[in-house]
Design an enzyme around this catalytic site. Structure first.
Site, PDB file in Angstrom:
ATOM      1  N   VAL A 224       4.718   2.131  13.500  1.00 21.05           N
ATOM      2  CA  VAL A 224       4.940   2.119  12.055  1.00 21.05           C
ATOM      3  C   VAL A 224       4.693   0.710  11.507  1.00 21.05           C
ATOM      4  O   VAL A 224       5.108   0.384  10.399  1.00 21.05           O
ATOM      5  CB  VAL A 224       6.365   2.595  11.688  1.00 21.05           C
ATOM      6  CG1 VAL A 224       6.511   4.074  11.920  1.00 21.05           C
ATOM      7  CG2 VAL A 224       7.429   1.796  12.457  1.00 21.05           C
ATOM      8  N   ARG A 226       1.395  -2.050  11.931  1.00 23.77           N
ATOM      9  CA  ARG A 226       0.033  -2.136  11.415  1.00 23.77           C
ATOM     10  C   ARG A 226      -0.885  -1.481  12.430  1.00 23.77           C
ATOM     11  O   ARG A 226      -0.651  -1.536  13.648  1.00 23.77           O
ATOM     12  CB  ARG A 226      -0.388  -3.596  11.185  1.00 23.77           C
ATOM     13  CG  ARG A 226       0.571  -4.411  10.351  1.00 23.77           C
ATOM     14  CD  ARG A 226       0.787  -3.863   8.970  1.00 23.77           C
ATOM     15  NE  ARG A 226      -0.360  -4.084   8.100  1.00 23.77           N
ATOM     16  CZ  ARG A 226      -0.442  -3.589   6.861  1.00 23.77           C
ATOM     17  NH1 ARG A 226       0.530  -2.822   6.394  1.00 23.77           N
ATOM     18  NH2 ARG A 226      -1.492  -3.854   6.109  1.00 23.77           N
ATOM     19  N   ASP A 250       1.579   6.206  12.405  1.00 27.77           N
ATOM     20  CA  ASP A 250       1.609   6.307  10.951  1.00 27.77           C
ATOM     21  C   ASP A 250       0.619   5.335  10.321  1.00 27.77           C
ATOM     22  O   ASP A 250       0.382   5.391   9.121  1.00 27.77           O
ATOM     23  CB  ASP A 250       3.030   6.023  10.441  1.00 27.77           C
ATOM     24  CG  ASP A 250       3.161   6.255   8.948  1.00 27.77           C
ATOM     25  OD1 ASP A 250       2.854   7.380   8.497  1.00 27.77           O
ATOM     26  OD2 ASP A 250       3.564   5.317   8.232  1.00 27.77           O
ATOM     27  N   GLU A 255      -8.223   3.320   7.660  1.00 26.37           N
ATOM     28  CA  GLU A 255      -7.472   4.250   6.814  1.00 26.37           C
ATOM     29  C   GLU A 255      -8.248   4.500   5.520  1.00 26.37           C
ATOM     30  O   GLU A 255      -8.774   3.562   4.928  1.00 26.37           O
ATOM     31  CB  GLU A 255      -6.086   3.684   6.495  1.00 26.37           C
ATOM     32  CG  GLU A 255      -5.206   3.525   7.714  1.00 26.37           C
ATOM     33  CD  GLU A 255      -3.792   3.043   7.384  1.00 26.37           C
ATOM     34  OE1 GLU A 255      -3.444   2.975   6.177  1.00 26.37           O
ATOM     35  OE2 GLU A 255      -3.032   2.757   8.318  1.00 26.37           O
ATOM     36  N   HIS A 274       0.138   7.114   6.864  1.00 25.44           N
ATOM     37  CA  HIS A 274       0.737   5.874   6.370  1.00 25.44           C
ATOM     38  C   HIS A 274       1.782   6.180   5.291  1.00 25.44           C
ATOM     39  O   HIS A 274       1.707   5.672   4.163  1.00 25.44           O
ATOM     40  CB  HIS A 274      -0.336   4.935   5.810  1.00 25.44           C
ATOM     41  CG  HIS A 274       0.091   3.493   5.823  1.00 25.44           C
ATOM     42  ND1 HIS A 274      -0.799   2.457   5.985  1.00 25.44           N
ATOM     43  CD2 HIS A 274       1.310   2.911   5.689  1.00 25.44           C
ATOM     44  CE1 HIS A 274      -0.153   1.289   5.946  1.00 25.44           C
ATOM     45  NE2 HIS A 274       1.132   1.552   5.762  1.00 25.44           N
ATOM     46  N   SER A 276       5.397   6.535   6.210  1.00 31.23           N
ATOM     47  CA  SER A 276       6.756   6.418   6.748  1.00 31.23           C
ATOM     48  C   SER A 276       7.714   5.703   5.799  1.00 31.23           C
ATOM     49  O   SER A 276       8.914   5.970   5.812  1.00 31.23           O
ATOM     50  CB  SER A 276       6.736   5.700   8.102  1.00 31.23           C
ATOM     51  OG  SER A 276       6.232   4.385   7.976  1.00 31.23           O
TER      52      SER A 276
END
Length: 317
Positions: A224, A226, A250, A255, A274, A276
């Protein structure tokens, strides 16, 4: 006597921030990534609302003045720091404190879901299949949390409440926190290995083939922090060869995660977009935090959440 208002430049994302409290107190200009470089010299303050963008790193180098203060609506700052910004007198602040509890709850939810085999229960329900299984007790298991900032400490608190024995690893050893030299030993004994560290030169791909090989075959890995904390090819190998029991990501190197990424289909991998730290109302909290920081700045008071640009994060205990 006419007073010149400070110019606040906002690198936009949808929905835009609510900055009504700054009406009459700042000259607010909105920009997209394409026009950021030409507008930077006229700004006193830059709000990086689009915290997924790398536009600041690309636009900052160049001629002309630059903002005296940059704030990013995110915990991580790797998307905006470049050598020129790091070497400048510009103050950088982040959204430290907004995401801590939400991310900790998300990690706890993953731990419980995996221990209680909830993904399989939902699959079996869709199949209308009655299949009794035994699940795992969370209390008494061990976790190693990597990253000793507010997010890592919040994860430790919530896991301890579940009865999990936790070890916290930071950049340097101190009371209650292990240093990097202890990491291999701790993850070799952990049932849950949780990455919540900032991205720096020292943490880049810290979870690689060797580190996944050190973990127990029953271990579950969560990131959680990077995306680039993890060598994704090494994680794919570890899951395919069952060096570890499973993982949840996550955050990712790229991305949004491309549709053709092999990560989607890896055995034992839970993919989330992404999210969380993003609970209902989180954008309003980010906007309120920035307005309060702006009020401190405009009043000549010292800012909080100031990033050490050499380290790449806000120093703490």
């Amino acid at each position: 006597m006419t007073t010149t208002l400070p110019t606040l430049l906002v690198l936009d994302a949808e929905p835009p921030p609510r900055l009504g409290r700054l009406t009459g107190r700042a000259r607010i200009i909105h920009t997209d990534a394409a026009h950021l470089a030409e507008r930077l010299p006229r700004a006193d303050v830059l709000l990086v609302w689009d915290f997924t963008s790398h536009a600041v790193r690309e636009a900052w180098p160049g001629d002309g003045p630059r903002p005296r203060w940059v704030h990013t609506a995110s915990a991580g700052v790797d998307h905006l720091l470049c050598p020129e910004l790091a070497a400048s007198d510009t103050v950088v602040t982040n959204a430290r404190g907004i995401f801590d509890q939400a991310i900790a709850e998300y990690v706890a939810a993953l731990v419980l879901a995996v221990a209680k085999d909830l993904p399989r229960t939902l699959d079996l329900q869709r199949e209308r299949s009655w299949r009794h299984r035994e699940s795992r007790r969370v209390a008494g298991t061990r976790a190693c949390v990597v990253g000793s900032g507010p997010i890592g400490r919040a994860i430790v608190r919530i896991l301890k409440a579940l009865g999990v024995t936790t070890a916290l690893v930071g950049r340097v050893p101190r009371t209650g926190i292990h240093g990097p030299a202890d990491l291999d030993r701790l993850i070799s004994r952990a049932d849950w290995v949780i990455a919540a560290a900032p991205l720096t030169e020292q943490t880049y791909r810290m979870f690689d083939t060797r580190r996944f090989g050190v973990m127990q075959p029953s271990a579950f890995f969560v990131n959680v922090g990077r995306g680039r904390l993890v060598d994704e090819d090494a994680l794919a190998q570890a899951l395919t060869r069952r060096w570890i029991a499973g993982a949840a990501l996550d955050v990712f190197t790229t991305e949004p995660l491309p549709e053709d990424s092999p990560l989607w289909g890896l055995p034992g991998l839970i993919v989330s977009p992404h999210m969380s730290g993003d609970t209902i109302g989180w954008r309003d909290e980010l906007g309120t935090q920035f307005v309060e920081l702006y009020e401190r700045w405009a009043a000549g008071r010292s800012l909080v959440n100031v990033v050490d640009k050499k380290r790449g994060y806000v120093p703490g205990r």
